[in-house]
Design a protein around this motif. Structure first.
Motif, PDB file in Angstrom:
ATOM      1  N   ASN A   1       1.063 -46.576  31.354  1.00 55.45           N
ATOM      2  CA  ASN A   1      -0.126 -47.148  30.731  1.00 55.45           C
ATOM      3  C   ASN A   1      -1.395 -46.782  31.499  1.00 55.45           C
ATOM      4  OD1 ASN A   1       1.275 -48.240  28.602  1.00 55.45           O
ATOM      5  ND2 ASN A   1       1.382 -50.283  29.472  1.00 55.45           N
ATOM      6  N   VAL A   2      -1.315 -46.777  32.818  1.00 57.63           N
ATOM      7  CA  VAL A   2      -2.488 -46.413  33.623  1.00 57.63           C
ATOM      8  C   VAL A   2      -2.786 -44.916  33.487  1.00 57.63           C
ATOM      9  CG1 VAL A   2      -3.380 -46.249  35.983  1.00 57.63           C
ATOM     10  CG2 VAL A   2      -2.274 -48.354  35.206  1.00 57.63           C
ATOM     11  N   LEU A   3      -1.760 -44.084  33.555  1.00 66.06           N
ATOM     12  CA  LEU A   3      -1.972 -42.641  33.402  1.00 66.06           C
ATOM     13  C   LEU A   3      -2.514 -42.294  32.015  1.00 66.06           C
ATOM     14  CD1 LEU A   3       1.176 -41.183  35.209  1.00 66.06           C
ATOM     15  CD2 LEU A   3      -1.192 -41.198  36.024  1.00 66.06           C
ATOM     16  N   GLY A   4      -1.971 -42.937  31.004  1.00 66.67           N
ATOM     17  CA  GLY A   4      -2.457 -42.700  29.651  1.00 66.67           C
ATOM     18  C   GLY A   4      -3.892 -43.161  29.470  1.00 66.67           C
ATOM     19  N   SER A   5      -4.252 -44.272  30.094  1.00 69.32           N
ATOM     20  CA  SER A   5      -5.626 -44.768  30.027  1.00 69.32           C
ATOM     21  C   SER A   5      -6.584 -43.815  30.725  1.00 69.32           C
ATOM     22  CB  SER A   5      -5.718 -46.156  30.666  1.00 69.32           C
ATOM     23  OG  SER A   5      -4.958 -47.095  29.941  1.00 69.32           O
ATOM     24  N   LEU A   6      -6.162 -43.276  31.855  1.00 67.91           N
ATOM     25  CA  LEU A   6      -6.978 -42.298  32.579  1.00 67.91           C
ATOM     26  C   LEU A   6      -7.239 -41.067  31.700  1.00 67.91           C
ATOM     27  CD1 LEU A   6      -8.146 -41.494  35.476  1.00 67.91           C
ATOM     28  CD2 LEU A   6      -5.997 -40.248  35.730  1.00 67.91           C
ATOM     29  N   LEU A   7      -6.187 -40.539  31.104  1.00 61.84           N
ATOM     30  CA  LEU A   7      -6.315 -39.362  30.255  1.00 61.84           C
ATOM     31  C   LEU A   7      -7.150 -39.653  29.013  1.00 61.84           C
ATOM     32  CD1 LEU A   7      -5.639 -36.432  29.620  1.00 61.84           C
ATOM     33  CD2 LEU A   7      -3.462 -37.222  28.662  1.00 61.84           C
ATOM     34  N   LEU A   8      -6.932 -40.795  28.390  1.00 62.90           N
ATOM     35  CA  LEU A   8      -7.687 -41.126  27.190  1.00 62.90           C
ATOM     36  C   LEU A   8      -9.167 -41.336  27.502  1.00 62.90           C
ATOM     37  CD1 LEU A   8      -7.396 -41.456  24.171  1.00 62.90           C
ATOM     38  CD2 LEU A   8      -6.881 -43.870  24.547  1.00 62.90           C
ATOM     39  N   GLY A   9      -9.454 -41.909  28.670  1.00 63.04           N
ATOM     40  CA  GLY A   9     -10.849 -42.026  29.094  1.00 63.04           C
ATOM     41  C   GLY A   9     -11.497 -40.674  29.243  1.00 63.04           C
ATOM     42  N   ALA A  10     -10.762 -39.717  29.795  1.00 60.82           N
ATOM     43  CA  ALA A  10     -11.290 -38.354  29.949  1.00 60.82           C
ATOM     44  C   ALA A  10     -11.504 -37.689  28.602  1.00 60.82           C
ATOM     45  CB  ALA A  10     -10.341 -37.519  30.815  1.00 60.82           C
ATOM     46  N   VAL A  11     -10.568 -37.864  27.685  1.00 65.03           N
ATOM     47  CA  VAL A  11     -10.705 -37.274  26.352  1.00 65.03           C
ATOM     48  C   VAL A  11     -11.925 -37.860  25.632  1.00 65.03           C
ATOM     49  CG1 VAL A  11      -9.633 -37.143  24.055  1.00 65.03           C
ATOM     50  CG2 VAL A  11      -8.279 -36.672  26.093  1.00 65.03           C
ATOM     51  N   ALA A  12     -12.165 -39.147  25.824  1.00 62.74           N
ATOM     52  CA  ALA A  12     -13.315 -39.788  25.181  1.00 62.74           C
ATOM     53  C   ALA A  12     -14.640 -39.274  25.741  1.00 62.74           C
ATOM     54  CB  ALA A  12     -13.226 -41.298  25.359  1.00 62.74           C
ATOM     55  N   ALA A  13     -14.627 -38.804  26.975  1.00 61.84           N
ATOM     56  CA  ALA A  13     -15.867 -38.378  27.633  1.00 61.84           C
ATOM     57  C   ALA A  13     -16.259 -36.949  27.308  1.00 61.84           C
ATOM     58  CB  ALA A  13     -15.738 -38.528  29.145  1.00 61.84           C
ATOM     59  N   ILE A  14     -15.295 -36.121  27.007  1.00 62.04           N
ATOM     60  CA  ILE A  14     -15.631 -34.715  26.738  1.00 62.04           C
ATOM     61  C   ILE A  14     -15.987 -34.552  25.257  1.00 62.04           C
ATOM     62  CG2 ILE A  14     -14.174 -33.841  28.605  1.00 62.04           C
ATOM     63  CD1 ILE A  14     -12.099 -33.061  26.500  1.00 62.04           C
ATOM     64  N   PRO A  15     -16.706 -33.527  24.948  1.00 63.83           N
ATOM     65  CA  PRO A  15     -16.986 -33.307  23.522  1.00 63.83           C
ATOM     66  C   PRO A  15     -15.763 -32.737  22.813  1.00 63.83           C
ATOM     67  CG  PRO A  15     -18.066 -31.637  24.850  1.00 63.83           C
ATOM     68  CD  PRO A  15     -17.419 -32.594  25.795  1.00 63.83           C
ATOM     69  N   ALA A  16     -14.720 -33.561  22.718  1.00 64.66           N
ATOM     70  CA  ALA A  16     -13.471 -33.122  22.093  1.00 64.66           C
ATOM     71  C   ALA A  16     -13.597 -33.201  20.579  1.00 64.66           C
ATOM     72  CB  ALA A  16     -12.318 -33.997  22.569  1.00 64.66           C
ATOM     73  N   GLY A  17     -13.138 -32.177  19.933  1.00 63.81           N
ATOM     74  CA  GLY A  17     -13.140 -32.162  18.483  1.00 63.81           C
ATOM     75  C   GLY A  17     -11.970 -32.955  17.942  1.00 63.81           C
ATOM     76  N   PRO A  18     -11.864 -33.042  16.638  1.00 59.33           N
ATOM     77  CA  PRO A  18     -10.788 -33.816  16.024  1.00 59.33           C
ATOM     78  C   PRO A  18      -9.394 -33.269  16.327  1.00 59.33           C
ATOM     79  CG  PRO A  18     -12.133 -32.712  14.352  1.00 59.33           C
ATOM     80  CD  PRO A  18     -12.794 -32.498  15.672  1.00 59.33           C
ATOM     81  N   THR A  19      -9.291 -31.982  16.613  1.00 56.83           N
ATOM     82  CA  THR A  19      -7.990 -31.393  16.931  1.00 56.83           C
ATOM     83  C   THR A  19      -7.465 -31.923  18.257  1.00 56.83           C
ATOM     84  OG1 THR A  19      -8.571 -29.387  15.730  1.00 56.83           O
ATOM     85  CG2 THR A  19      -6.772 -29.219  17.303  1.00 56.83           C
ATOM     86  N   VAL A  20      -8.308 -31.884  19.291  1.00 61.50           N
ATOM     87  CA  VAL A  20      -7.914 -32.378  20.614  1.00 61.50           C
ATOM     88  C   VAL A  20      -7.688 -33.885  20.574  1.00 61.50           C
ATOM     89  CG1 VAL A  20      -8.673 -32.670  23.016  1.00 61.50           C
ATOM     90  CG2 VAL A  20      -9.056 -30.503  21.828  1.00 61.50           C
ATOM     91  N   THR A  21      -8.562 -34.582  19.878  1.00 63.33           N
ATOM     92  CA  THR A  21      -8.428 -36.036  19.783  1.00 63.33           C
ATOM     93  C   THR A  21      -7.109 -36.417  19.115  1.00 63.33           C
ATOM     94  OG1 THR A  21     -10.827 -36.277  19.676  1.00 63.33           O
ATOM     95  CG2 THR A  21      -9.519 -38.136  18.919  1.00 63.33           C
ATOM     96  N   ALA A  22      -6.735 -35.710  18.054  1.00 69.27           N
ATOM     97  CA  ALA A  22      -5.478 -36.005  17.364  1.00 69.27           C
ATOM     98  C   ALA A  22      -4.275 -35.682  18.248  1.00 69.27           C
ATOM     99  CB  ALA A  22      -5.391 -35.220  16.054  1.00 69.27           C
ATOM    100  N   LEU A  23      -4.283 -34.495  18.848  1.00 69.94           N
ATOM    101  CA  LEU A  23      -3.150 -34.051  19.659  1.00 69.94           C
ATOM    102  C   LEU A  23      -2.992 -34.869  20.934  1.00 69.94           C
ATOM    103  CD1 LEU A  23      -0.917 -31.845  20.157  1.00 69.94           C
ATOM    104  CD2 LEU A  23      -2.672 -30.587  21.405  1.00 69.94           C
ATOM    105  N   VAL A  24      -4.060 -34.947  21.713  1.00 64.90           N
ATOM    106  CA  VAL A  24      -3.986 -35.586  23.031  1.00 64.90           C
ATOM    107  C   VAL A  24      -4.221 -37.092  22.950  1.00 64.90           C
ATOM    108  CG1 VAL A  24      -4.925 -35.615  25.371  1.00 64.90           C
ATOM    109  CG2 VAL A  24      -4.697 -33.453  24.159  1.00 64.90           C
ATOM    110  N   GLY A  25      -5.297 -37.478  22.276  1.00 66.18           N
ATOM    111  CA  GLY A  25      -5.654 -38.894  22.242  1.00 66.18           C
ATOM    112  C   GLY A  25      -4.675 -39.737  21.444  1.00 66.18           C
TER     113      GLY A  25
END
Length: 120
Positions: free
Chosen positions: A40-64
């Motif tokens: 849960n902590v590792l996933g939160s760290l990664l999701l926080g990073a994904v939210a901060a970058i200008p990720a498009g819908p592809t990255v958000t769907a795959l990673v987030g």
């Protein structure tokens, strides 16, 4: 296409959650759910990073949604907290909830801040 990306991310995140949980629990002789806290902590760290970058819908769907959604688990946190309470391990149950919320929010904030700093 989006559903396929989510499924691919989930197909990677779910087994990683299981393997991480088993590895962490094998290292700790404690009723505390270290594996669930870790994912849960590792996933939160990664999701926080994904939210901060200008990720498009592809990255958000795959990673987030896919990967982080399958890696992290609120339902298991809830179940394990209930199990600890029923077993009389009330301290561990309370520590599980507090550590998960505080560490999860802290990790998401850290992931966001790191990604923003590295992304300029």
């Amino acid at each position: 296409m989006t559903v396929l990306l989510i499924a691919i991310g989930a197909a990677l995140g779910a087994p990683l959650r299981y393997l991480t949980d088993r590895a962490m629990q094998a290292r700790h002789d404690s009723p505390f759910p270290w594996g669930t806290l870790t994912v849960n902590v590792l996933g939160s760290l990664l999701l926080g990073a994904v939210a901060a970058i200008p990720a498009g819908p592809t990255v958000t769907a795959l990673v987030g949604t896919g990967f982080c959604g399958a890696l992290t688990t609120w339902s298991t946190l809830s179940y394990e907290t209930l199990r600890l309470t029923r077993e009389g391990a009330r301290f561990h149950a309370l520590a599980n909830v507090l550590a998960s919320v505080v560490a999860g929010l802290g990790a998401a904030s850290l992931g966001y801040a790191l990604a923003r700093a590295l992304n300029g």
